[in-house]
Design a protein around this motif. Structure first.
Motif, short mmCIF file in Angstrom:
data_model
loop_
_atom_site.label_atom_id
_atom_site.label_comp_id
_atom_site.label_asym_id
_atom_site.label_seq_id
_atom_site.Cartn_x
_atom_site.Cartn_y
_atom_site.Cartn_z
N UNK A 165 -9.85 5.76 -11.03
CA UNK A 165 -8.57 5.87 -10.20
C UNK A 165 -7.86 4.39 -10.50
N UNK A 166 -6.52 4.50 -10.31
CA UNK A 166 -5.49 3.13 -10.68
C UNK A 166 -4.56 3.07 -9.55
N UNK A 208 -6.07 14.10 -17.61
CA UNK A 208 -4.60 14.09 -16.85
C UNK A 208 -4.85 13.37 -15.60
N UNK A 209 -3.68 12.88 -15.05
CA UNK A 209 -3.97 11.86 -13.62
C UNK A 209 -3.04 12.81 -12.67
N UNK A 210 -3.61 12.67 -11.42
CA UNK A 210 -2.93 13.13 -10.20
C UNK A 210 -2.60 11.98 -9.42
N UNK A 211 -1.32 12.01 -8.74
CA UNK A 211 -0.87 10.80 -8.14
C UNK A 211 -0.79 11.11 -6.92
N UNK A 212 -1.42 10.26 -5.68
CA UNK A 212 -1.42 10.37 -4.43
C UNK A 212 -0.37 9.17 -3.77
N UNK A 213 0.17 9.83 -2.82
CA UNK A 213 1.04 8.72 -2.21
C UNK A 213 0.75 8.91 -0.71
N UNK A 214 0.79 7.89 0.23
CA UNK A 214 0.42 7.77 1.46
C UNK A 214 1.31 8.57 2.35
N UNK A 215 0.62 9.21 3.18
CA UNK A 215 1.38 10.23 4.18
C UNK A 215 1.88 11.74 3.42
N UNK A 216 1.60 11.66 2.24
CA UNK A 216 2.20 12.99 1.25
C UNK A 216 1.04 14.10 1.14
N UNK A 268 0.98 -1.36 -0.11
CA UNK A 268 0.09 -0.02 0.11
C UNK A 268 0.99 1.31 0.01
N UNK A 269 1.86 1.29 0.73
CA UNK A 269 2.75 2.39 0.82
C UNK A 269 3.62 2.71 -0.29
N UNK A 270 4.01 1.34 -1.04
CA UNK A 270 4.80 1.76 -2.27
C UNK A 270 3.83 1.55 -3.45
N UNK A 271 2.74 2.40 -3.41
CA UNK A 271 1.77 2.56 -4.63
C UNK A 271 1.46 4.03 -4.74
N UNK A 272 1.15 4.41 -6.12
CA UNK A 272 0.78 5.71 -6.44
C UNK A 272 -0.71 5.64 -6.70
N UNK A 273 -1.61 6.23 -6.20
CA UNK A 273 -2.83 6.24 -6.30
C UNK A 273 -3.50 7.35 -7.31
N UNK A 274 -3.34 6.77 -8.41
CA UNK A 274 -3.58 7.78 -9.95
C UNK A 274 -5.11 8.11 -9.88
N UNK A 275 -5.41 9.30 -10.01
CA UNK A 275 -6.92 9.85 -9.96
C UNK A 275 -7.11 10.58 -11.27
N UNK A 276 -7.85 10.28 -11.98
CA UNK A 276 -8.40 10.68 -13.45
C UNK A 276 -8.75 12.09 -13.07
N UNK A 277 -8.13 13.11 -13.79
CA UNK A 277 -8.56 14.55 -13.78
C UNK A 277 -9.31 14.73 -15.06
N UNK A 278 -9.38 16.29 -15.12
CA UNK A 278 -9.81 16.78 -16.47
C UNK A 278 -8.88 16.59 -17.52
N UNK A 279 -9.80 16.18 -18.85
CA UNK A 279 -8.76 16.00 -19.88
C UNK A 279 -7.65 14.96 -19.86
#
Length: 143
Positions: A87-88, A23-31, A10-21
């Motif tokens: 999300x991926x 584009x993807x936003x990447x979340x990381x735990x604790x950040x 879980x900690x070694x994963x980027x949680x990609x969120x689909x955005x407008x157009x």
């Protein structure tokens, strides 16, 4: 019960969120994630919760079964009137496959955990505007 290796995953994963157009936003735990903050502001939301239905209890399943569960989750979210973005979860390790899911907007923590438990998940990732991405464990992780 969740293994130490799965927690590290879980900690070694980027949680990609689909955005407008697309584009993807990447979340990381604790950040913190200013891009996610901007997306939430644009959408008029305070939080997003990443959840999926793939590989319940971290037991690999065939793609066909995973996709069937994914589609059930999508219908479940729509039936509840929840807003969700694609999300991926993309692991750092080449030994783990990416898992698609949904970034659900403004989903109450208790309801989010209940949904994750319904789909056999050990945890979900929640991000609140101005905060950091947190891993929330379900009861499946403590059994």
């Amino acid at each position: 019960m969740i293994s130490a290796a799965t927690l590290r995953g879980y900690a070694a994963t980027t949680y990609g969120i689909g955005g407008r157009g697309g584009t993807a936003i990447g979340l990381r735990l604790g950040a913190a994630c200013p891009d996610a903050d901007a997306l939430l502001r644009r959408l008029g939301a305070a939080s997003l919760t990443c959840l999926n239905a793939w590989n319940p209890l971290s037991r690999p399943r065939p793609v066909t079964r995973n996709m069937a569960a994914h589609l059930r989750l999508q219908r479940d979210l729509a039936a509840r009137g929840l807003r969700a973005l694609p999300h991926t979860g993309v692991p750092d390790s080449p030994h783990w496959a990416p898992e698609p899911g949904f970034a659900v907007l403004d989903l109450d923590e208790e309801k989010a955990i209940a949904l994750a438990e319904r789909y056999g998940q050990f945890g979900i990732v929640q991000y609140r505007r101005g905060g950091v991405a947190d891993l929330l464990l379900t009861r499946h992780a403590r059994r």
